[in-house]
Design a protein around this motif. Structure first.
Motif, short mmCIF file in Angstrom:
data_model
loop_
_atom_site.label_atom_id
_atom_site.label_comp_id
_atom_site.label_asym_id
_atom_site.label_seq_id
_atom_site.Cartn_x
_atom_site.Cartn_y
_atom_site.Cartn_z
N LEU A 175 58.90 38.22 -7.82
CA LEU A 175 57.55 37.57 -7.51
C LEU A 175 56.36 38.38 -8.07
O LEU A 175 55.62 37.57 -8.73
N ALA A 176 56.54 39.52 -7.92
CA ALA A 176 55.27 40.52 -8.13
C ALA A 176 55.23 40.40 -9.91
O ALA A 176 54.22 40.45 -10.60
N TRP A 177 56.46 40.66 -10.52
CA TRP A 177 56.62 40.35 -12.04
C TRP A 177 56.26 38.98 -12.56
O TRP A 177 55.50 38.84 -13.62
N GLU A 178 56.46 38.17 -11.62
CA GLU A 178 56.23 36.72 -12.14
C GLU A 178 54.71 36.49 -12.12
O GLU A 178 54.12 35.79 -12.95
N LEU A 179 53.97 37.00 -10.95
CA LEU A 179 52.63 36.70 -11.05
C LEU A 179 51.91 37.56 -12.09
O LEU A 179 50.81 36.96 -12.53
N LEU A 180 52.15 38.69 -12.27
CA LEU A 180 51.78 39.75 -13.39
C LEU A 180 52.00 38.93 -14.57
O LEU A 180 51.16 38.77 -15.52
N THR A 181 53.10 38.46 -14.98
CA THR A 181 53.23 37.69 -16.11
C THR A 181 52.35 36.38 -16.33
O THR A 181 51.76 36.14 -17.33
N PHE A 182 52.33 35.53 -15.12
CA PHE A 182 51.47 34.51 -15.28
C PHE A 182 49.95 34.99 -15.58
O PHE A 182 49.32 34.32 -16.41
N ALA A 183 49.61 36.02 -15.04
CA ALA A 183 48.03 36.46 -15.27
C ALA A 183 47.84 36.80 -16.70
O ALA A 183 46.99 36.66 -17.25
N VAL B 190 54.37 27.74 -16.51
CA VAL B 190 55.75 27.13 -17.16
C VAL B 190 56.43 28.50 -17.98
O VAL B 190 57.46 28.98 -17.84
N GLY B 191 55.52 29.36 -18.58
CA GLY B 191 55.99 30.61 -19.14
C GLY B 191 56.51 31.46 -18.23
O GLY B 191 57.58 32.17 -18.40
N ALA B 192 55.79 31.98 -17.16
CA ALA B 192 56.30 32.93 -16.37
C ALA B 192 57.62 32.27 -15.64
O ALA B 192 58.37 33.19 -15.24
N ARG B 193 57.83 31.36 -14.95
CA ARG B 193 58.81 30.82 -14.58
C ARG B 193 60.20 30.74 -15.48
O ARG B 193 61.35 30.97 -15.04
N PHE B 194 59.90 30.48 -16.59
CA PHE B 194 60.87 30.42 -17.72
C PHE B 194 61.31 31.84 -17.88
O PHE B 194 62.64 32.29 -18.00
N ILE B 195 60.30 32.93 -17.84
CA ILE B 195 61.05 34.02 -18.18
C ILE B 195 61.55 34.64 -17.09
O ILE B 195 62.90 35.36 -17.25
N TRP B 196 61.25 34.44 -15.66
CA TRP B 196 62.03 34.90 -14.44
C TRP B 196 62.56 34.15 -13.83
O TRP B 196 62.94 34.42 -12.64
N VAL C 18 40.64 22.88 -20.37
CA VAL C 18 41.32 24.05 -20.78
C VAL C 18 42.01 25.19 -19.79
O VAL C 18 43.04 25.58 -20.09
N ASP C 19 41.36 25.39 -18.69
CA ASP C 19 41.50 25.93 -17.71
C ASP C 19 42.74 25.54 -17.00
O ASP C 19 43.69 26.34 -16.90
N VAL C 20 42.98 24.05 -16.73
CA VAL C 20 44.07 23.68 -16.36
C VAL C 20 45.29 23.71 -17.32
O VAL C 20 46.37 24.07 -16.93
N ILE C 21 45.02 23.35 -18.52
CA ILE C 21 46.20 23.54 -19.49
C ILE C 21 46.78 24.86 -19.59
O ILE C 21 47.78 25.35 -19.67
N CYS C 22 45.54 26.02 -19.55
CA CYS C 22 46.08 27.50 -19.75
C CYS C 22 46.82 27.68 -18.34
O CYS C 22 47.80 28.34 -18.50
N GLY C 23 46.55 27.19 -17.38
CA GLY C 23 47.09 27.46 -15.99
C GLY C 23 48.81 27.02 -16.09
O GLY C 23 49.48 27.67 -15.50
N LEU C 24 48.83 25.71 -16.31
CA LEU C 24 50.27 25.04 -16.80
C LEU C 24 50.77 25.84 -17.30
O LEU C 24 52.08 26.17 -17.15
N LEU C 25 50.33 26.12 -19.00
CA LEU C 25 51.28 26.64 -19.74
C LEU C 25 51.84 28.35 -19.45
O LEU C 25 52.74 28.73 -19.56
N ALA C 26 50.85 28.91 -18.71
CA ALA C 26 51.08 30.15 -18.00
C ALA C 26 52.35 30.11 -16.99
O ALA C 26 53.17 30.83 -16.88
#
Length: 66
Positions: free
Chosen positions: A35-43, A20-26, A10-18
């Motif tokens: 980079l700062a916004w992308e990391l914040l979005t990932f978190a 992909v989502g952050a990269r898609f947005i930014w 579950v941790d790995v799946i959440c990390g991968l989805l996060a």
């Protein structure tokens, strides 16, 4: 052992989805420009997905309890 492996999955799946989502947005910008916004979005996405998965697990466990 089973719950530990499932928990890590579950941790790995959440990390991968996060990620992909952050990269898609930014992704429209240079890699390091936001980079700062992308990391914040990932978190934020990661924590939201963790809360959903963990909450779903607790809700299912609560339904089984007498």
């Amino acid at each position: 052992m089973k719950s530990s492996i499932l928990s890590r999955l579950v941790d790995v799946i959440c990390g991968l989805l996060a990620y992909v989502g952050a990269r898609f947005i930014w992704s429209r910008k240079d890699v390091f420009e936001n980079l700062a916004w992308e990391l914040l979005t990932f978190a934020a996405i990661y924590l939201l997905l963790q809360a959903i998965f963990r909450g779903w697990k607790l809700a299912r466990a609560g339904k089984r309890a007498p």
